[in-house]
Design a protein around this motif. Structure first.
Motif, PDB file in Angstrom:
ATOM      1  N   GLY A 105      48.521  55.870  39.405  1.00  0.00           N
ATOM      2  CA  GLY A 105      47.164  55.384  39.176  1.00  0.00           C
ATOM      3  C   GLY A 105      46.986  53.898  39.349  1.00  0.00           C
ATOM      4  O   GLY A 105      45.913  53.368  39.047  1.00  0.00           O
ATOM      5  N   GLU A 106      47.984  53.187  39.865  1.00  0.00           N
ATOM      6  CA  GLU A 106      47.913  51.730  39.996  1.00  0.00           C
ATOM      7  C   GLU A 106      47.926  51.296  41.456  1.00  0.00           C
ATOM      8  O   GLU A 106      48.299  52.059  42.350  1.00  0.00           O
ATOM      9  N   ALA A 107      47.539  50.036  41.671  1.00  0.00           N
ATOM     10  CA  ALA A 107      47.557  49.460  43.016  1.00  0.00           C
ATOM     11  C   ALA A 107      47.959  47.998  42.933  1.00  0.00           C
ATOM     12  O   ALA A 107      47.623  47.303  41.958  1.00  0.00           O
ATOM     13  N   VAL A 108      48.664  47.543  43.932  1.00  0.00           N
ATOM     14  CA  VAL A 108      48.938  46.113  44.091  1.00  0.00           C
ATOM     15  C   VAL A 108      48.004  45.600  45.183  1.00  0.00           C
ATOM     16  O   VAL A 108      47.902  46.197  46.260  1.00  0.00           O
ATOM     17  N   VAL A 109      47.309  44.501  44.875  1.00  0.00           N
ATOM     18  CA  VAL A 109      46.331  43.933  45.798  1.00  0.00           C
ATOM     19  C   VAL A 109      46.772  42.522  46.183  1.00  0.00           C
ATOM     20  O   VAL A 109      47.102  41.708  45.307  1.00  0.00           O
ATOM     21  N   ARG A 110      46.780  42.240  47.485  1.00  0.00           N
ATOM     22  CA  ARG A 110      47.018  40.881  47.962  1.00  0.00           C
ATOM     23  C   ARG A 110      45.685  40.137  47.870  1.00  0.00           C
ATOM     24  O   ARG A 110      44.740  40.450  48.596  1.00  0.00           O
ATOM     25  N   VAL A 111      45.605  39.180  46.963  1.00  0.00           N
ATOM     26  CA  VAL A 111      44.350  38.476  46.689  1.00  0.00           C
ATOM     27  C   VAL A 111      44.053  37.484  47.817  1.00  0.00           C
ATOM     28  O   VAL A 111      44.921  36.711  48.227  1.00  0.00           O
TER      29      VAL A 111
ATOM     30  N   LEU B 286      45.194  34.109  34.574  1.00  0.00           N
ATOM     31  CA  LEU B 286      43.748  33.954  34.709  1.00  0.00           C
ATOM     32  C   LEU B 286      43.241  34.487  36.045  1.00  0.00           C
ATOM     33  O   LEU B 286      44.009  34.805  36.946  1.00  0.00           O
ATOM     34  N   GLY B 287      41.908  34.547  36.164  1.00  0.00           N
ATOM     35  CA  GLY B 287      41.255  34.977  37.391  1.00  0.00           C
ATOM     36  C   GLY B 287      40.855  36.436  37.364  1.00  0.00           C
ATOM     37  O   GLY B 287      41.664  37.294  36.993  1.00  0.00           O
ATOM     38  N   HIS B 288      39.620  36.719  37.739  1.00  0.00           N
ATOM     39  CA  HIS B 288      39.168  38.113  37.733  1.00  0.00           C
ATOM     40  C   HIS B 288      38.055  38.393  38.736  1.00  0.00           C
ATOM     41  O   HIS B 288      37.717  39.546  38.975  1.00  0.00           O
ATOM     42  N   GLU B 289      37.488  37.356  39.336  1.00  0.00           N
ATOM     43  CA  GLU B 289      36.324  37.509  40.212  1.00  0.00           C
ATOM     44  C   GLU B 289      36.828  37.494  41.659  1.00  0.00           C
ATOM     45  O   GLU B 289      36.712  36.499  42.364  1.00  0.00           O
ATOM     46  N   ALA B 290      37.434  38.591  42.117  1.00  0.00           N
ATOM     47  CA  ALA B 290      38.303  38.505  43.283  1.00  0.00           C
ATOM     48  C   ALA B 290      38.078  39.601  44.311  1.00  0.00           C
ATOM     49  O   ALA B 290      37.548  40.673  44.024  1.00  0.00           O
ATOM     50  N   ALA B 291      38.552  39.294  45.526  1.00  0.00           N
ATOM     51  CA  ALA B 291      38.573  40.255  46.625  1.00  0.00           C
ATOM     52  C   ALA B 291      39.888  40.113  47.363  1.00  0.00           C
ATOM     53  O   ALA B 291      40.501  39.036  47.376  1.00  0.00           O
TER      54      ALA B 291
ATOM     55  N   ALA C  91      43.730  37.504  38.730  1.00  0.00           N
ATOM     56  CA  ALA C  91      43.704  37.357  40.190  1.00  0.00           C
ATOM     57  C   ALA C  91      43.824  35.924  40.684  1.00  0.00           C
ATOM     58  O   ALA C  91      43.650  35.679  41.880  1.00  0.00           O
ATOM     59  N   PHE C  92      44.108  34.955  39.805  1.00  0.00           N
ATOM     60  CA  PHE C  92      44.508  33.640  40.307  1.00  0.00           C
ATOM     61  C   PHE C  92      45.987  33.737  40.676  1.00  0.00           C
ATOM     62  O   PHE C  92      46.855  33.101  40.100  1.00  0.00           O
ATOM     63  N   ALA C  93      46.269  34.579  41.634  1.00  0.00           N
ATOM     64  CA  ALA C  93      47.644  34.855  42.043  1.00  0.00           C
ATOM     65  C   ALA C  93      47.617  35.407  43.456  1.00  0.00           C
ATOM     66  O   ALA C  93      46.603  35.957  43.909  1.00  0.00           O
ATOM     67  N   GLU C  94      48.737  35.266  44.138  1.00  0.00           N
ATOM     68  CA  GLU C  94      48.803  35.750  45.515  1.00  0.00           C
ATOM     69  C   GLU C  94      48.741  37.266  45.581  1.00  0.00           C
ATOM     70  O   GLU C  94      48.266  37.839  46.564  1.00  0.00           O
ATOM     71  N   MET C  95      49.213  37.936  44.538  1.00  0.00           N
ATOM     72  CA  MET C  95      49.066  39.386  44.381  1.00  0.00           C
ATOM     73  C   MET C  95      48.809  39.689  42.916  1.00  0.00           C
ATOM     74  O   MET C  95      49.172  38.901  42.041  1.00  0.00           O
ATOM     75  N   THR C  96      48.208  40.836  42.666  1.00  0.00           N
ATOM     76  CA  THR C  96      48.035  41.270  41.285  1.00  0.00           C
ATOM     77  C   THR C  96      48.135  42.788  41.207  1.00  0.00           C
ATOM     78  O   THR C  96      47.916  43.492  42.204  1.00  0.00           O
ATOM     79  N   LEU C  97      48.472  43.272  40.010  1.00  0.00           N
ATOM     80  CA  LEU C  97      48.587  44.705  39.750  1.00  0.00           C
ATOM     81  C   LEU C  97      47.395  45.151  38.919  1.00  0.00           C
ATOM     82  O   LEU C  97      47.129  44.576  37.859  1.00  0.00           O
ATOM     83  N   VAL C  98      46.689  46.174  39.396  1.00  0.00           N
ATOM     84  CA  VAL C  98      45.505  46.670  38.693  1.00  0.00           C
ATOM     85  C   VAL C  98      45.509  48.188  38.707  1.00  0.00           C
ATOM     86  O   VAL C  98      46.264  48.819  39.439  1.00  0.00           O
ATOM     87  N   ALA C  99      44.641  48.769  37.875  1.00  0.00           N
ATOM     88  CA  ALA C  99      44.367  50.203  37.997  1.00  0.00           C
ATOM     89  C   ALA C  99      43.648  50.430  39.324  1.00  0.00           C
ATOM     90  O   ALA C  99      42.792  49.631  39.727  1.00  0.00           O
ATOM     91  N   ALA C 100      43.985  51.514  40.006  1.00  0.00           N
ATOM     92  CA  ALA C 100      43.370  51.771  41.319  1.00  0.00           C
ATOM     93  C   ALA C 100      41.855  51.847  41.218  1.00  0.00           C
ATOM     94  O   ALA C 100      41.140  51.453  42.153  1.00  0.00           O
ATOM     95  N   GLY C 101      41.343  52.319  40.085  1.00  0.00           N
ATOM     96  CA  GLY C 101      39.897  52.399  39.895  1.00  0.00           C
ATOM     97  C   GLY C 101      39.225  51.050  39.804  1.00  0.00           C
ATOM     98  O   GLY C 101      37.994  50.963  39.850  1.00  0.00           O
TER      99      GLY C 101
ATOM    100  N   ARG D  46      29.834  27.689  41.955  1.00  0.00           N
ATOM    101  CA  ARG D  46      31.099  28.419  41.904  1.00  0.00           C
ATOM    102  C   ARG D  46      32.135  27.700  42.747  1.00  0.00           C
ATOM    103  O   ARG D  46      31.913  27.392  43.908  1.00  0.00           O
ATOM    104  N   SER D  47      33.285  27.436  42.125  1.00  0.00           N
ATOM    105  CA  SER D  47      34.492  27.072  42.870  1.00  0.00           C
ATOM    106  C   SER D  47      35.233  28.374  43.148  1.00  0.00           C
ATOM    107  O   SER D  47      35.320  29.236  42.278  1.00  0.00           O
ATOM    108  N   VAL D  48      35.779  28.508  44.351  1.00  0.00           N
ATOM    109  CA  VAL D  48      36.462  29.739  44.725  1.00  0.00           C
ATOM    110  C   VAL D  48      37.863  29.392  45.239  1.00  0.00           C
ATOM    111  O   VAL D  48      38.010  28.598  46.174  1.00  0.00           O
ATOM    112  N   VAL D  49      38.871  29.965  44.596  1.00  0.00           N
ATOM    113  CA  VAL D  49      40.253  29.826  45.065  1.00  0.00           C
ATOM    114  C   VAL D  49      40.418  30.714  46.288  1.00  0.00           C
ATOM    115  O   VAL D  49      40.127  31.907  46.247  1.00  0.00           O
ATOM    116  N   VAL D  50      40.872  30.119  47.380  1.00  0.00           N
ATOM    117  CA  VAL D  50      41.141  30.867  48.612  1.00  0.00           C
ATOM    118  C   VAL D  50      42.641  30.824  48.870  1.00  0.00           C
ATOM    119  O   VAL D  50      43.260  29.753  48.865  1.00  0.00           O
ATOM    120  N   LEU D  51      43.242  31.996  49.084  1.00  0.00           N
ATOM    121  CA  LEU D  51      44.682  32.089  49.288  1.00  0.00           C
ATOM    122  C   LEU D  51      45.009  32.518  50.717  1.00  0.00           C
ATOM    123  O   LEU D  51      44.186  33.075  51.414  1.00  0.00           O
TER     124      LEU D  51
END
Length: 361
Positions: free
Chosen positions: A30-36, A61-66, A133-143, A356-361
């Protein structure tokens, strides 16, 4: 195999944030790793840093991500590696009483990843809003991954993960702003300006922006406000009534989260009008209103949590509207920054220098 990436942590209450090496486990069921690819700097992250949410330090920190799905765990069918997604903190369960009543935007049992991300010494991290999501990757629930059109800029798309969705949803979903309505928005930061944009999108005829900062009022005008009121200089209640024929606005959206501004919203609405509280108050705040006024003015007093959004429904729709040129999401991005510039971005946000400041990776 676990991966090591860079991420921004808040080590303790009111301590400066710092970039550390973060260990990302392989996704479990039920989890996914996302490259932020991008993550906005939101007031909620600052509240975490200040200890205003809870004391479960250290926070990632970080949560407003794609970003792009890197890998998925067992049983995941809604997303696959390579999908471009916006992360959300409302991964509905489908089984609680709100979901079963057909109101999943009120889900009482939203999902997060069960495994923990850690520092290299094994210290467990608390991801902000279950995302981190202030990270190069993060682990989240797939939902928590919502697929959207990959043609959109990640810096723009990620903003729907929190503040912009909260504001647009406060107008469209909670306030149910309709064609020809009059709307007043009190507080013109990122959420308030999104409420202005949402009201314009919904067809409001008159949109009154209220703030104490002329810079913010000018930005609100560019996003659809037809009138502005500097409440440091003018009584906003009287000004809103004057601009609405003496009646008050059909919908008043309070995007500050303070008793003083909520009272202004309450008295600035028309009889049988709607007040929407989307600004987040602190635990010690109290509100006092004459109960007779609450009864006598009728209408509705609502709170809007995440804009009462359903990510699977709302995110793709709003991205499509943006790509059609009907919703200027890019106007919310004041600057793009690197991971090691988050602390300075908090200072600029607190001073009101950025939308808004936006971290771009």
């Amino acid at each position: 195999m676990a991966q090591e990436v860079r991420g921004v942590i808040a080590p303790g209450k009111d301590q400066p944030v710092r970039v550390e090496t973060i260990v990302i486990p392989d996704p479990g069921p039920g989890e996914a790793v996302v490259r932020v690819q991008a993550c906005g700097v939101c007031h909620t992250d600052l509240h975490y840093k200040q200890g205003g949410i809870n004391d479960e330090f250290p926070f990632l920190l970080g949560h407003e991500a794609a970003g792009v799905v890197e890998s998925v765990g067992e049983g995941v069918s809604e997303v696959a590696p390579g999908d471009f997604v916006v992360l959300n903190w409302r991964a509905v369960c489908g089984q609680c009483r709100a979901c079963e009543r057909g109101r999943p935007w009120y889900c009482f049992n939203t999902h997060n990843a069960k495994q923990k991300m850690t520092l290299t010494d094994g210290t467990e991290l608390s991801p902000a809003l279950g995302i981190g999501a202030f990270a190069e990757m993060t682990l989240v629930a797939a939902g928590q991954c919502t697929k959207v059109d990959p043609a959109v800029s990640p810096a723009v798309a990620g903003l729907l993960g929190c503040g912009v969705m909260a504001g647009i949803g406060a107008a469209i979903n909670t306030g149910q702003v309709g064609r020809g309505d009059s709307v007043a928005v009190i507080g013109c930061g990122g959420v308030g300006d999104a409420a202005v944009a949402g009201s314009l999108l919904a067809g409001a005829a008159k949109i009154i922006a209220v703030d104490i900062d002329d810079r913010k009022l000018e930005t609100a005008r560019t996003l659809g406000a037809t009138h502005t009121v500097n409440s440091r200089e003018t009584d906003p209640v009287e000004a809103i009534r004057e601009l609405t024929g003496g009646h008050g606005a059909d919908v008043v959206i309070e995007a500050v989260g303070r008793p003083e501004t909520y009272r202004q919203a309450f008295y600035a609405r028309d009889l049988a009008g709607t007040v929407v509280l989307v600004g987040v108050p602190t635990p010690e705040m109290k509100l006092e209103l004459p109960l007779l006024d609450v009864f006598g003015r009728g209408g509705a007093l609502k709170s809007s949590w995440y804009g009462d959004c359903l990510p699977s429904r709302d995110f793709p729709m709003l991205i499509d509207l943006h790509l059609q040129g009907r919703l200027p999401l890019d106007a919310f991005v004041t600057e793009t920054i690197a991971l090691d510039q988050v602390e300075a971005a908090f200072d600029r946000m607190h001073a009101g220098d950025v939308l808004r400041s936006v971290v771009v990776l």
